[in-house]
Design a protein around this motif. Structure first.
Motif, PDB file in Angstrom:
ATOM      1  N   PHE A   1       6.714   9.338 -71.071  1.00  0.00           N
ATOM      2  CA  PHE A   1       7.360  10.667 -70.113  1.00  0.00           C
ATOM      3  C   PHE A   1       8.051  10.165 -68.704  1.00  0.00           C
ATOM      4  O   PHE A   1       7.962   8.908 -68.491  1.00  0.00           O
ATOM      5  CB  PHE A   1       6.677  11.582 -70.047  1.00  0.00           C
ATOM      6  N   ASP A   2       8.495  10.813 -68.016  1.00  0.00           N
ATOM      7  CA  ASP A   2       9.216  10.375 -66.747  1.00  0.00           C
ATOM      8  C   ASP A   2       8.366   9.978 -65.617  1.00  0.00           C
ATOM      9  O   ASP A   2       8.657   8.714 -65.231  1.00  0.00           O
ATOM     10  CB  ASP A   2      10.198  11.627 -66.078  1.00  0.00           C
ATOM     11  N   ILE A   3       7.493  10.814 -65.119  1.00  0.00           N
ATOM     12  CA  ILE A   3       6.774  10.601 -63.886  1.00  0.00           C
ATOM     13  C   ILE A   3       5.358  10.733 -64.020  1.00  0.00           C
ATOM     14  O   ILE A   3       5.072  12.023 -64.150  1.00  0.00           O
ATOM     15  CB  ILE A   3       7.550  11.228 -62.543  1.00  0.00           C
ATOM     16  N   HIS A   4       4.505   9.800 -63.373  1.00  0.00           N
ATOM     17  CA  HIS A   4       2.907  10.381 -63.141  1.00  0.00           C
ATOM     18  C   HIS A   4       2.820   9.975 -61.810  1.00  0.00           C
ATOM     19  O   HIS A   4       2.943   9.204 -61.114  1.00  0.00           O
ATOM     20  CB  HIS A   4       2.339   9.283 -64.007  1.00  0.00           C
ATOM     21  N   THR A   5       2.161  11.068 -61.178  1.00  0.00           N
ATOM     22  CA  THR A   5       1.793  11.134 -59.701  1.00  0.00           C
ATOM     23  C   THR A   5       0.404  11.169 -59.522  1.00  0.00           C
ATOM     24  O   THR A   5      -0.506  11.482 -60.645  1.00  0.00           O
ATOM     25  CB  THR A   5       2.457  12.397 -58.872  1.00  0.00           C
ATOM     26  N   GLY A   6      -0.035  10.800 -58.149  1.00  0.00           N
ATOM     27  CA  GLY A   6      -1.506  10.876 -57.902  1.00  0.00           C
ATOM     28  C   GLY A   6      -1.566  10.249 -56.519  1.00  0.00           C
ATOM     29  O   GLY A   6      -0.708   9.663 -55.734  1.00  0.00           O
ATOM     30  N   GLY A   7      -2.829  10.497 -55.891  1.00  0.00           N
ATOM     31  CA  GLY A   7      -3.065   9.620 -54.587  1.00  0.00           C
ATOM     32  C   GLY A   7      -2.925   8.120 -54.700  1.00  0.00           C
ATOM     33  O   GLY A   7      -3.424   7.655 -55.783  1.00  0.00           O
ATOM     34  N   ILE A   8      -3.011   7.396 -53.584  1.00  0.00           N
ATOM     35  CA  ILE A   8      -2.796   6.264 -53.547  1.00  0.00           C
ATOM     36  C   ILE A   8      -4.185   5.588 -53.898  1.00  0.00           C
ATOM     37  O   ILE A   8      -4.159   4.417 -54.593  1.00  0.00           O
ATOM     38  CB  ILE A   8      -2.195   5.584 -52.396  1.00  0.00           C
ATOM     39  N   ASP A   9      -5.366   6.321 -53.915  1.00  0.00           N
ATOM     40  CA  ASP A   9      -6.527   5.572 -54.616  1.00  0.00           C
ATOM     41  C   ASP A   9      -6.564   5.685 -55.835  1.00  0.00           C
ATOM     42  O   ASP A   9      -7.317   4.775 -56.473  1.00  0.00           O
ATOM     43  CB  ASP A   9      -7.563   6.517 -53.957  1.00  0.00           C
ATOM     44  N   HIS A  10      -5.843   6.049 -56.523  1.00  0.00           N
ATOM     45  CA  HIS A  10      -5.881   6.095 -58.016  1.00  0.00           C
ATOM     46  C   HIS A  10      -4.833   4.925 -58.469  1.00  0.00           C
ATOM     47  O   HIS A  10      -4.954   4.586 -59.601  1.00  0.00           O
ATOM     48  CB  HIS A  10      -5.047   7.371 -58.782  1.00  0.00           C
TER      49      HIS A  10
END
Length: 512
Positions: free
Chosen positions: A251-260
């Protein structure tokens, strides 16, 4: 599309920073649709790591969802059909991201002497309330981890023989069995990741639990039968399973906080590689927002009255002032929280709304005719942008957000549009409506009165405030400045900040 790098609307290409390559990349969807066919538009599929619902989210947590929402709004603005998934973690997440110890959900249920299901329901609803207050759009799917446990077991079974080994505590993933483990974090060392505690028998320090067995003699509120014994899935497993189930790989994009970026997402990528029998990471682009910094230490949920959105509201700040505060910094930059900064964001938002209302009032004074409400304005279709081509505002705005969501550069363009008296009010409202589809500030949907959030400690009523302001206005008109000053002092003592210099004559806010 005119070429492979253009947006569906042939505007500037959307460039996004990929944490996996540490480079800006032109977004090219996995599912490009059929060029020129409105029935088959290009699709953008996005997965965002959601909250673990063991406590209220703090405002640092919510910055991640303002960022993800801005990304989603930008993709929609650029013409993509958006399919956005946000998960709800209600099982499997241990304290301190460790490989052994207490599950965050089980721990809170024990502390509150409540059912873990009731804990999950309460804090999920609290999170959803914050999402609504921040004008974050609903995703296509809220994926609940416990709804996917059977699929998690099947996923683990599919990779167990080639990539996992069993210990007394459960099934562990052998990180040496996939290529370039830890490439996302770029922190691989001989000792592995420092935040992962040692578990006896692990082959490598970075190996992580896929399935955690319930210890002998214990019973958990959330546990399932599996080939490796009764227990619960590891935290990292859920995102691999749900993203594949709802979005498909890749899929295209995975997001999260920089801690992830340091543990959770590298482990997720390792699972995806194992399941696909390839080096594919699952998502083509991995994006991470930076931390919200708060110097007093009240960002931690162990701090008691930690900084959650409701605390900001209780102190008299509209939640969209916090959204604006987030947008004033680039998502990849650290953002320092302060009450002064939040107050400045509220003032900036208030000035935008005041400017709109004053301009409508002046137009009415000039023409003597009713002025069209800004609330009736609709976003402009791209086919009508040519009317504003010479002005360049919408083009500049799109260029800013297409440059890795550069909202700090986009915001002043909104204010420039508002202040350009060479443009009719109707045209200005339509341009603002178009841009606010990305920013989500509800600039044209609110009045200044909507920004008056009553602090929890306030004792004076709005009717008393309005009556005192009327008397003060009359005193000033009669040049009785002593009476005017006395009324102002009384209002200040009651926590009311009076805003002078307002041609509409009614602006005020309750202070902290």
């Amino acid at each position: 599309m005119t070429d492979a790098h253009a947006s569906p609307f042939s505007g500037p290409p959307l460039k996004l920073f990929n944490s996996l390559t540490r480079e800006l990349e032109i977004f090219q969807p996995v599912h490009p649709g059929v060029p020129g066919d409105p029935a088959n538009p290009p699709e953008a599929r996005v997965y965002s790591c959601g909250p673990t619902v063991y406590n209220y989210p703090h405002i640092g947590n919510m910055r991640a969802y303002v960022f993800a929402d801005t990304l989603g709004r930008t993709l929609s603005f650029k013409g993509y059909k958006l399919t956005h998934v946000i998960n709800i973690t209600d099982v499997g997440h241990l304290t301190d991201d460790a490989d052994a110890g207490e599950d965050k959900m089980e721990k809170m249920a024990a502390e509150k002497a409540q059912s873990i299901w009731d804990i999950a329901r309460h804090y999920t609803e609290a999170y959803w309330a914050d999402v609504k207050a921040l004008n974050i759009r609903q995703p296509a799917h809220w994926s609940i981890a416990t709804d996917y446990v059977p699929q998690m077991i099947e996923f683990a079974k599919a990779i167990a023989d080639r990539h996992c080994y069993e210990l007394e505590g459960g099934l562990y993933f052998d990180t040496s069995t996939v290529a370039n483990y830890g490439a996302l974090a770029r922190a691989k060392t001989e000792d592995g990741e420092g935040r992962i505690e040692e578990v006896e028998g692990k082959r490598h320090a970075a190996d992580f639990a896929i399935w955690r067995k319930t210890p002998p003699g214990e019973t958990r509120q959330m546990e399932w039968d599996s080939p490796w014994g009764k227990g619960a899935p590891g935290w990292h497993l859920e995102c691999s399973v749900m993203s594949e189930a709802l979005l498909g790989f890749p899929f295209d994009i995975h997001t999260g906080g920089i801690d992830h970026r340091e543990i959770h997402h590298p482990n997720e990528i390792a699972q995806n590689q194992a399941h696909s029998c390839s080096d594919a990471s699952g998502a083509r682009i991995w994006m991470h927002n930076n931390f919200l910094i708060e110097r007093s230490g009240k960002m931690s949920k162990s701090a008691g009255e930690f900084l959650r959105l409701q605390l900001l509201i209780d102190k008299g700040y509209h939640p969209l002032a916090y959204r604006l505060m987030c947008l004033q910094a680039h998502y990849r930059s650290e953002l320092e929280f302060s009450w002064e900064g939040l107050g400045a964001a509220l003032t900036r938002l208030k000035r935008m709304l005041k400017f709109i209302e004053v301009q409508r009032w002046k137009e009415h004074e000039k023409t003597g005719q009713p002025v069209r409400s800004q609330k009736d304005a609709k976003p402009l279709p791209r086919s009508e942008w040519h009317r504003f081509a010479i002005l360049g505002y919408l083009g500049d705005f799109e260029a800013a957000i297409s440059d890795d969501l550069n909202t700090p550069k986009a915001l002043p363009i909104i204010e420039a549009i508002l202040g350009d008296s060479a443009i009719s009010l109707t045209d200005r409202w339509e341009m603002i409506a178009t841009a606010d589809e990305v920013l989500g500030l509800n600039i044209l949907r609110m009045d200044r009165a909507d920004l008056r959030v009553r602090p929890k400690v306030a004792t004076i009523s709005e009717a008393e405030i309005e009556a005192a302001l009327t008397r003060r206005k009359e005193a000033r008109a009669a040049k009785d400045f002593a009476a005017s000053d006395k009324l102002r002092d009384e209002l200040i003592a009651a926590g009311v900040e009076v805003m002078d210099g307002d041609p509409l004559g009614w602006d005020w806010r309750l202070g902290d």
